[in-house]
Scaffold this active site. Structure first.
Site, PDB file in Angstrom:
ATOM      1  N   ALA A  37       8.888  11.654 -33.797  1.00  0.00           N
ATOM      2  CA  ALA A  37       7.882  10.964 -34.611  1.00  0.00           C
ATOM      3  C   ALA A  37       6.551  10.989 -33.852  1.00  0.00           C
ATOM      4  O   ALA A  37       5.897   9.966 -33.644  1.00  0.00           O
ATOM      5  CB  ALA A  37       8.314   9.534 -34.944  1.00  0.00           C
ATOM      6  N   HIS A  39       2.890  11.335 -32.354  1.00  0.00           N
ATOM      7  CA  HIS A  39       1.523  11.007 -32.774  1.00  0.00           C
ATOM      8  C   HIS A  39       0.582  11.421 -31.649  1.00  0.00           C
ATOM      9  O   HIS A  39       1.024  11.964 -30.620  1.00  0.00           O
ATOM     10  CB  HIS A  39       1.409   9.519 -33.135  1.00  0.00           C
ATOM     11  CG  HIS A  39       1.968   8.603 -32.080  1.00  0.00           C
ATOM     12  ND1 HIS A  39       1.422   8.501 -30.812  1.00  0.00           N
ATOM     13  CD2 HIS A  39       3.031   7.768 -32.083  1.00  0.00           C
ATOM     14  CE1 HIS A  39       2.108   7.619 -30.110  1.00  0.00           C
ATOM     15  NE2 HIS A  39       3.112   7.172 -30.855  1.00  0.00           N
ATOM     16  N   HIS A  42       1.526  10.786 -27.997  1.00  0.00           N
ATOM     17  CA  HIS A  42       2.425  11.760 -27.359  1.00  0.00           C
ATOM     18  C   HIS A  42       1.664  13.040 -27.008  1.00  0.00           C
ATOM     19  O   HIS A  42       1.888  13.639 -25.955  1.00  0.00           O
ATOM     20  CB  HIS A  42       3.568  12.140 -28.318  1.00  0.00           C
ATOM     21  CG  HIS A  42       4.469  11.005 -28.688  1.00  0.00           C
ATOM     22  ND1 HIS A  42       4.503  10.456 -29.937  1.00  0.00           N
ATOM     23  CD2 HIS A  42       5.384  10.318 -27.955  1.00  0.00           C
ATOM     24  CE1 HIS A  42       5.398   9.491 -29.983  1.00  0.00           C
ATOM     25  NE2 HIS A  42       5.943   9.373 -28.793  1.00  0.00           N
ATOM     26  N   ASP A 155       3.884   1.281 -23.391  1.00  0.00           N
ATOM     27  CA  ASP A 155       5.165   0.646 -23.046  1.00  0.00           C
ATOM     28  C   ASP A 155       5.124   0.359 -21.546  1.00  0.00           C
ATOM     29  O   ASP A 155       5.762   1.056 -20.745  1.00  0.00           O
ATOM     30  CB  ASP A 155       6.325   1.571 -23.420  1.00  0.00           C
ATOM     31  CG  ASP A 155       6.353   1.830 -24.918  1.00  0.00           C
ATOM     32  OD1 ASP A 155       6.263   0.859 -25.686  1.00  0.00           O
ATOM     33  OD2 ASP A 155       6.430   2.998 -25.330  1.00  0.00           O
ATOM     34  N   SER A 191       4.972   5.079 -32.822  1.00  0.00           N
ATOM     35  CA  SER A 191       5.773   5.700 -33.889  1.00  0.00           C
ATOM     36  C   SER A 191       6.164   4.662 -34.924  1.00  0.00           C
ATOM     37  O   SER A 191       6.420   4.986 -36.082  1.00  0.00           O
ATOM     38  CB  SER A 191       7.040   6.329 -33.309  1.00  0.00           C
ATOM     39  OG  SER A 191       6.689   7.288 -32.346  1.00  0.00           O
TER      40      SER A 191
HETATM   41  O1  PAF Z   1       9.236   5.741 -24.874  1.00  0.00           O
HETATM   42  C1  PAF Z   1      10.128   6.375 -25.471  1.00  0.00           C
HETATM   43  O2  PAF Z   1       9.842   7.098 -26.436  1.00  0.00           O
HETATM   44  C2  PAF Z   1      11.568   6.259 -25.013  1.00  0.00           C
HETATM   45  O3  PAF Z   1      11.852   4.981 -24.565  1.00  0.00           O
HETATM   46  C3  PAF Z   1      11.960   7.311 -23.957  1.00  0.00           C
HETATM   47  C4  PAF Z   1      11.166   7.141 -22.671  1.00  0.00           C
HETATM   48  C5  PAF Z   1      11.719   8.711 -24.513  1.00  0.00           C
HETATM   49  C6  PAF Z   1      13.449   7.171 -23.618  1.00  0.00           C
HETATM   50  O4  PAF Z   1      14.246   7.343 -24.739  1.00  0.00           O
END
Ligand code: PAF
Length: 285
Positions: A37, A39, A42, A155, A191
């Site tokens: 997903a 965006h 990423h 995060d 996402s």
């Molecule tokens: O941040 C995320 O998208 C997920 O927590 C990760 C780091 C890919 C682990 O599944």
């Protein structure tokens, strides 16, 4: 000329063969783990990795072990085709898309757990979540064996937990934090923003607005308690249904702070609007 395409690999052996070949040419390998997903947040991770490494591997794996029983694992957006197009346009070099059976073969019984750092904030609201994250990220790092791995600061607790885990387990990968990417109006990209209705999307702006307002109130070093309480009320007034937490924390070990002092601090929020749980944070002090 047609659209760019990105090679995809779904098994560990194929992945290792490709990475070994690059490494034998002396190339530096970057890695961006994702749950798809994709965006612009990423894509910024991919671009940052491209600037610092010769080849960039991106994984897409919606990791079941980091979702609680009543969370959105089934509903989590899965947009593989569009994701691969975005990765190709961003010039990522390889997409790694393992299956659940590859990541968690029958009988798998080892989990990775970081204590302390994972107990407050999202760890308190989502029991087991960080154990799922640290387990899958350890496995992915051991599969890819990258020189550097890139994680968003959005995060923030996840970023600090993974950096601690890599340090404690002597994983020879540099963990790189990349600043949060925001929409023009300030909303942090996520996402999960696709779950928001247009009116919830407007209400969600209360997160960056409140973080900035609370940061301004904290700037004089006064007691954080009343300002955090004001911020929580402000989020509810702005349309959030509940606030999991709004906390002022030490930027490194995430311990709660009573006020801004000499050390870098972070103001971190998680709040729910309808069925959507949104996270955000900013540096303060
Ligand atoms: O941040 C995320 O998208 C997920 O927590 C990760 C780091 C890919 C682990 O599944």
């Amino acid at each position: 000329m047609g659209n760019p395409v990105i090679p995809t690999i779904r098994d560990i052996e194929g992945l290792r063969t490709q990475v070994r070949a690059w490494r034998s040419q002396g190339l530096r390998i970057g890695f961006v783990p994702t749950m798809g997903a994709l965006h612009d947040g990423h894509i910024t991770l991919v671009r940052t990795a491209k600037q610092r490494c010769d080849r960039v591997v991106v994984s897409i794996f919606v990791n079941p072990t980091q979702f609680g029983p009543n969370e959105d694992f089934d509903a989590y957006p899965r947009t593989e085709e569009a994701d691969l197009e975005k990765l190709a346009s961003a010039h990522a070099d390889l997409a790694y898309l393992p299956t659940v059976a590859i990541m968690y073969p029958p009988g798998a019984s080892t989990m990775v757990n970081v204590t302390g750092l994972t107990e407050g904030l999202c760890g308190a609201a989502r029991p087991g979540h960080f154990q799922g994250v640290t387990t899958v990220v350890t496995k992915l790092l051991l599969q890819v064996l990258p020189d550097a791995a890139f994680f968003g600061e959005k995060d923030y607790q996840q970023l600090k937990t993974i950096a601690r885990m890599a340090r404690d387990l002597d994983i020879p990968t540099e963990i790189v934090g990349v600043p949060t990417v925001r929409e023009a109006d300030g909303l942090a990209l996520s996402s999960r923003n696709v779950y928001l209705t247009p009116s919830q999307r407007q209400q969600a702006l209360a997160t960056p607005r409140t973080l900035n307002a609370v940061a301004a109130r904290l700037a004089d070093g006064s007691d954080a308690g009343p300002h955090l309480a004001w911020g929580q009320a402000e989020l509810l007034r702005g349309g959030f249904d509940s606030v999991d937490y709004l906390e002022l924390c030490d930027a490194e070990d995430l311990t709660p702070l009573a006020h801004i002092g000499g050390r870098p601090a972070r103001l971190i929020v998680a709040a729910r609007i309808g069925k959507t749980r949104l996270l955000d944070n900013i540096a303060v002090g």
